[in-house]
Enzyme design. Sequence first.
Site, PDB file in Angstrom:
ATOM      1  N   SER A  39       1.476  -9.725  -0.603  1.00  0.00           N
ATOM      2  CA  SER A  39       1.195  -8.288  -0.589  1.00  0.00           C
ATOM      3  C   SER A  39       1.383  -7.642   0.778  1.00  0.00           C
ATOM      4  CB  SER A  39      -0.225  -8.042  -1.091  1.00  0.00           C
ATOM      5  OG  SER A  39      -1.149  -8.814  -0.341  1.00  0.00           O
TER       6      SER A  39
ATOM      7  N   GLU B  74      -9.459   6.027   3.068  1.00  0.00           N
ATOM      8  CA  GLU B  74     -10.297   4.988   3.652  1.00  0.00           C
ATOM      9  C   GLU B  74      -9.380   3.821   3.967  1.00  0.00           C
ATOM     10  OE1 GLU B  74      -9.687   5.228   0.519  1.00  0.00           O
ATOM     11  OE2 GLU B  74      -9.211   3.147  -0.010  1.00  0.00           O
TER      12      GLU B  74
ATOM     13  N   LYS C  45       0.812  -1.223   0.000  1.00  0.00           N
ATOM     14  CA  LYS C  45       0.000   0.000   0.000  1.00  0.00           C
ATOM     15  C   LYS C  45       0.848   1.277   0.000  1.00  0.00           C
ATOM     16  CE  LYS C  45      -4.205  -1.762   0.118  1.00  0.00           C
ATOM     17  NZ  LYS C  45      -5.076  -1.599  -1.077  1.00  0.00           N
TER      18      LYS C  45
END
Lengths: 394, 268
Positions: free
Chosen positions: A376, A110, A88
Amino acid sequence: MLPDKSGHFGHYGGRYVPETLMPALLELEREYNKAKKDPSFRKELAYYLANYVGRPTPLFFAARLTKKLGGAKIYLKREDLAHTGAHKINNALAQALLAVRIGKKRIIAETGAGQHGVATATAAALLGLECEVYMGTEDIRRQALNVFRMKLLGARVVPVGIGSRTLKDAISEALRDWTTNVRTTHYIMGTVFGPHPYPAMVRDFQSVIGKEARGQILKAEGKLPDMLIACVGGGSNAMGLFFRFLKDDIKMVGVEAGGMGIKSGRHAARFAGGSLGVLQGTKSWLLQDDEGQILETHSVSAGLDYASVGPEHSFYRDRGRIEYTYATDDEALAAFDLLSQTEGIIPALESSHAIAEAVKRAPRMKKSQVIIVNLSGRGDKDVNQVAEMRGVRL
Amino acid sequence: MSRIETKLAELKKKGRAAFIPYVMAGDPDIETTGKIVLELEKSGADIIELGVPFSDPLADGPTIQRAAIRALKQKANLRKIFALVREIRKASEIPIILMLYYNLIHKYGEERFADDSAKAGVDGFIVPDLPPEEGKSLAEHCKRRGLDLIFLLAPTSDNDRIKLVAKSGGGFIYYVSLTGVTGARASIASGVDKAVKKIRRMSGRPVCVGFGISTPEQASEMAKIADGVIVGSAIVGKIEKAAGPDEAVAKAGKFARELKEGILRGGL
């Protein structure tokens, strides 16, 4: 080149937003197009990716897992080793730099699992920006560690207690905030979703994953992989890995959250149980009822617990370029244990869905074949939740 | 001219702004919504805006979000709302605009939606998450059936946006008075006067103002500058606080009369 000028991937995507946001989206698109061609922006981003995020992340050959499964060689793209513990940060940092460029001093985001919230709070702290993160109260409960991390980083976490109290509701609330404060605020959307230009922009910022993996696998194996596997919530880590391989003859598999199984109705497998619709700014596959009301979703992993999926994924699914499947909660939890114990890597519950698929696929492939799984994120944030599920009090 | 445009033109001749109250269909229940609509008309409403509940109303503040949740619990849906409009049409010719999110139309099917709306006696639509760029095919379906697809402009809209909306859709242009979501506010945002004049000058079309207008005083202020005044959350809030269906009808009517008085004061 996709998307087209109006932000569509075939008949998916677009910009379904209140008029108040249209000028900001058009401005963002212009600024992003300028920035991506600007050597000084690229240089700045490259500097932070190398010296702050810790890129390139390793491509690790999972020897014991490979041996145990007895088939294709499994490589893990270690996004879990990026600063803050997930992919991210690639997008959050790039968008925060873009916000500085545009002159916006306040950042909102968010978050579902909290990884994007932590990444955004981190980027905001690094660049001296004010940061507020919207998060569903159900996710706040199951991701308490990340909530506290965001607070430590100086961000304000805004609880969202309406609807299913998960990622979907956090996005709606963030969009409402943006509609109100659009003149001063940049909304860092965390995935390849929402109105144009977000799906394309987030994809571009995440495509560093596949770009690196391509060079790394060529170096390690002297050839391209046979298969890529990634989990798909909104779909940013998957699109990040897949994008630079789309033109190659490589099988790609996206893994959605099967929750308690498709028949149970408690899942987030949009391609298995959904239909075409419009939610939160974009047209894509969607879990909805016959009247177009959005259905509640379920997944053990907060980051995959979402009713829709990035429009570009829908596009490549229709073309048969990317195959989509799902892993259930139980399969993901088994993969979570397996990777922890065979490789000494505790994966995020999201990434565990991708591992679960590799467990199914690798044994059916030749030993000479190669799979890259996008790891991830790391699983530290999930340890409390898994302990609780197993009746262990920490 | 559509029924909405005709109404606005008539009022303009009299030097008056239209009073356009909004209520959520199915709040507190479908039957009561029908009574509320007729009561609003009796209390001076010129056009009715009827909300269709959606699970994820991203342009709405808490008041209308809660109303949508209540209406969904009553299982309000397009089929029932079309039936409601047919019922209202037996007693009233007041123009009715549905306000709804695009996914509901998409799922129903644009063409079928336009057909069924026209048959039921609906006059137009406000779709807050559908900018003109994405609304071309729906606008066509509406036009062919004499329905008005009403587009919005906001304080953030620049001249290019004004030009685009000016040539899109029908009915009137909905000017969002503030940068934000629906909901009552203590005061009207500054600059509405200038913006409305500019949009009217650039488009040559009627401009109605909504979002945040919640008192007779504010309605009066808006009536001086706009072709129509839209009040939503403040009325929905009265309905929410009512003890039962009868009280909801009475409270909505009483508040509507106060708003109407404000609008008449402003327009004179």
